[in-house]
Motif scaffolding. Structure first.
Motif, mmCIF file in Angstrom:
data_model
loop_
_atom_site.group_PDB
_atom_site.id
_atom_site.type_symbol
_atom_site.label_atom_id
_atom_site.label_comp_id
_atom_site.label_asym_id
_atom_site.label_seq_id
_atom_site.Cartn_x
_atom_site.Cartn_y
_atom_site.Cartn_z
ATOM 1 N N ASP A 76 -9.637 -13.359 -40.002
ATOM 2 C CA ASP A 76 -10.206 -12.024 -40.159
ATOM 3 C C ASP A 76 -10.955 -11.882 -41.477
ATOM 4 O OD1 ASP A 76 -9.237 -11.294 -37.729
ATOM 5 O OD2 ASP A 76 -7.615 -10.025 -38.482
ATOM 6 N N TRP A 77 -10.645 -12.724 -42.459
ATOM 7 C CA TRP A 77 -11.354 -12.663 -43.741
ATOM 8 C C TRP A 77 -12.701 -13.371 -43.630
ATOM 9 C CZ3 TRP A 77 -11.783 -17.743 -45.329
ATOM 10 C CH2 TRP A 77 -10.753 -18.634 -44.990
ATOM 11 N N PHE A 78 -13.587 -13.026 -44.554
ATOM 12 C CA PHE A 78 -14.949 -13.566 -44.543
ATOM 13 C C PHE A 78 -15.060 -14.753 -45.507
ATOM 14 C CE2 PHE A 78 -15.266 -8.909 -43.924
ATOM 15 C CZ PHE A 78 -15.738 -8.909 -42.628
ATOM 16 N N HIS A 79 -15.784 -15.783 -45.088
ATOM 17 C CA HIS A 79 -16.021 -16.936 -45.941
ATOM 18 C C HIS A 79 -17.054 -16.568 -47.000
ATOM 19 C CE1 HIS A 79 -13.937 -20.173 -43.609
ATOM 20 N NE2 HIS A 79 -14.023 -19.256 -42.667
ATOM 21 N N PRO A 80 -16.696 -16.611 -48.283
ATOM 22 C CA PRO A 80 -17.640 -16.219 -49.328
ATOM 23 C C PRO A 80 -18.887 -17.099 -49.410
ATOM 24 C CG PRO A 80 -15.396 -16.173 -50.168
ATOM 25 C CD PRO A 80 -15.347 -16.845 -48.826
ATOM 26 N N ILE A 101 -13.310 -17.166 -56.826
ATOM 27 C CA ILE A 101 -13.210 -16.586 -55.490
ATOM 28 C C ILE A 101 -13.443 -15.083 -55.575
ATOM 29 C CG2 ILE A 101 -11.695 -16.198 -53.512
ATOM 30 C CD1 ILE A 101 -10.218 -18.764 -54.357
ATOM 31 N N PRO A 102 -14.447 -14.567 -54.878
ATOM 32 C CA PRO A 102 -14.718 -13.125 -54.945
ATOM 33 C C PRO A 102 -13.506 -12.292 -54.524
ATOM 34 C CG PRO A 102 -16.520 -14.288 -53.855
ATOM 35 C CD PRO A 102 -15.399 -15.265 -54.013
ATOM 36 N N ASP A 103 -13.250 -11.218 -55.262
ATOM 37 C CA ASP A 103 -12.207 -10.235 -54.935
ATOM 38 C C ASP A 103 -10.790 -10.789 -55.040
ATOM 39 O OD1 ASP A 103 -14.148 -8.297 -54.416
ATOM 40 O OD2 ASP A 103 -14.312 -8.867 -52.315
ATOM 41 N N LYS A 104 -10.614 -11.935 -55.695
ATOM 42 C CA LYS A 104 -9.294 -12.554 -55.756
ATOM 43 C C LYS A 104 -8.275 -11.647 -56.445
ATOM 44 C CE LYS A 104 -6.879 -16.757 -57.186
ATOM 45 N NZ LYS A 104 -7.010 -18.112 -57.803
ATOM 46 N N VAL A 162 -5.581 -3.601 -26.954
ATOM 47 C CA VAL A 162 -5.108 -3.504 -28.330
ATOM 48 C C VAL A 162 -6.088 -2.655 -29.145
ATOM 49 C CG1 VAL A 162 -3.963 -5.758 -28.277
ATOM 50 C CG2 VAL A 162 -6.304 -5.588 -29.117
ATOM 51 N N ILE A 163 -5.601 -2.138 -30.261
ATOM 52 C CA ILE A 163 -6.482 -1.548 -31.261
ATOM 53 C C ILE A 163 -6.278 -2.312 -32.558
ATOM 54 C CG2 ILE A 163 -6.641 0.778 -30.278
ATOM 55 C CD1 ILE A 163 -4.523 1.640 -32.394
ATOM 56 N N THR A 164 -7.338 -2.427 -33.346
ATOM 57 C CA THR A 164 -7.281 -3.160 -34.600
ATOM 58 C C THR A 164 -7.936 -2.352 -35.704
ATOM 59 O OG1 THR A 164 -7.430 -5.266 -33.391
ATOM 60 C CG2 THR A 164 -7.813 -5.331 -35.760
ATOM 61 N N LYS A 165 -7.292 -2.340 -36.862
ATOM 62 C CA LYS A 165 -7.873 -1.714 -38.045
ATOM 63 C C LYS A 165 -7.807 -2.721 -39.187
ATOM 64 C CE LYS A 165 -7.840 2.397 -40.980
ATOM 65 N NZ LYS A 165 -7.254 3.739 -41.247
ATOM 66 N N TRP A 166 -8.968 -3.026 -39.748
ATOM 67 C CA TRP A 166 -9.049 -3.936 -40.879
ATOM 68 C C TRP A 166 -9.250 -3.134 -42.158
ATOM 69 C CZ3 TRP A 166 -12.095 -4.914 -36.442
ATOM 70 C CH2 TRP A 166 -11.700 -6.020 -35.671
ATOM 71 N N TYR A 167 -8.686 -3.638 -43.249
ATOM 72 C CA TYR A 167 -8.800 -2.979 -44.545
ATOM 73 C C TYR A 167 -9.553 -3.865 -45.532
ATOM 74 C CZ TYR A 167 -5.396 0.495 -43.049
ATOM 75 O OH TYR A 167 -4.749 1.506 -42.372
ATOM 76 N N ARG A 175 -20.273 -3.919 -48.319
ATOM 77 C CA ARG A 175 -19.624 -2.939 -47.433
ATOM 78 C C ARG A 175 -18.125 -2.781 -47.700
ATOM 79 N NH1 ARG A 175 -21.198 -2.987 -41.256
ATOM 80 N NH2 ARG A 175 -19.856 -4.838 -41.215
ATOM 81 N N GLY A 176 -17.687 -3.221 -48.867
ATOM 82 C CA GLY A 176 -16.268 -3.066 -49.185
ATOM 83 C C GLY A 176 -15.580 -4.342 -49.584
ATOM 84 N N GLY A 177 -16.312 -5.466 -49.504
ATOM 85 C CA GLY A 177 -15.735 -6.732 -49.936
ATOM 86 C C GLY A 177 -14.805 -7.357 -48.913
ATOM 87 N N GLN A 178 -13.919 -8.183 -49.419
ATOM 88 C CA GLN A 178 -13.043 -8.973 -48.553
ATOM 89 C C GLN A 178 -12.047 -8.098 -47.787
ATOM 90 O OE1 GLN A 178 -12.693 -11.491 -46.566
ATOM 91 N NE2 GLN A 178 -12.958 -13.001 -48.235
ATOM 92 N N ARG A 179 -11.665 -8.585 -46.598
ATOM 93 C CA ARG A 179 -10.603 -7.920 -45.844
ATOM 94 C C ARG A 179 -9.256 -8.345 -46.405
ATOM 95 N NH1 ARG A 179 -12.926 -8.782 -39.677
ATOM 96 N NH2 ARG A 179 -14.011 -6.769 -39.507
#
Length: 228
Positions: free
Chosen positions: A134-138, A12-15, A217-222, A150-154
């Motif tokens: 919110d996470w991306f399917h690899p 799994i990427p970025d695990k 609302v405001i949202t910030k993802w990391y 662009r920074g990998g997984q959220r």
């Protein structure tokens, strides 16, 4: 919290990064007396009341109104009725936006470079955001190759309610079995992964339709690495 099967390849990427970040943020939030942890084993979900002051909420609402356009996702556009809100990134150079962004960084203990630009969302009666992660399917070729660069997984999501909603507009966590009613100034946060770094399917959530009034609302993802 029990680990669950993940329907993607064994590698799994970025695990490892997700595991390390999860440990760091978990420890920080659990030691903070101002932070409430929701009593669920499905996911790590936290909240802080009155994180954004009323005057700041009003300012952000005006900024959202100035930039809001029909929302889109990788899989659909506004006409698909999957995400029918209006959204847009608020100005990252605005002093208030910079201040709130840094306060969220400090609360989570994450490096500012990991944070995406803060996005504002506006929901009018009947508008919603159907269940999603919110996470991306690899394995999703429509988004993962780009997001990996662009920074990998959220790793974490931080979302703040800017107003009370007359009726509806809850943030519902389907697998956790509860919803969160919008409360002005409250910051909601959750880990998008399990303790072992596997993306957590129990973070599925939705913005239920607004029945009366409107919702801001405001949202910030990391990300696990520098974003952008």
């Amino acid at each position: 919290m029990a680990d669950k099967k993940f329907p993607f390849p064994d590698k799994i990427p970025d695990k490892d990064a997700l595991r390390r970040i999860g440990e760091k943020v978990r420890k920080r939030l659990e030691e903070d007396e101002t932070v409430f942890k929701f009593p669920t084993e499905a996911a790590e979900i936290f909240a802080v009341g009155n994180f954004i002051r009323p005057s700041e909420c009003d300012n952000l609402i005006r900024q959202i109104d100035a930039v809001a356009k029909p929302s889109q996702t990788y899989k659909s556009d506004y006409t698909d009725a999957y995400r029918t809100s209006y959204s847009g990134n608020v100005d990252p150079n605005n002093p208030l936006v910079k201040s709130i962004s840094r306060r969220i960084d400090d609360l989570l203990g994450l490096n500012p470079v990991q944070g995406e630009a803060i996005q504002g969302q506006r929901y009018l009666p009947g508008q919603e955001f159907k269940p999603h992660f919110d996470w991306f399917h690899p394995t999703d070729e429509s988004c993962w190759p780009l997001e990996q660069k662009r920074g990998g997984q959220r790793c974490y999501t931080a979302m703040a309610f800017l107003n009370e909603v007359e009726e509806g507009g809850h943030t519902d966590f389907q697998h956790a079995g509860f919803g969160v009613k919008p409360q002005r100034g409250t910051l909601l946060m959750w880990n998008n992964a399990l303790p072992d770094g596997t993306p957590n399917e129990d973070t599925m959530h939705s913005g239920s339709p607004v029945v009366k009034g409107q919702k801001y609302v405001i949202t910030k993802w990391y990300r696990v690495r520098k974003w952008g």
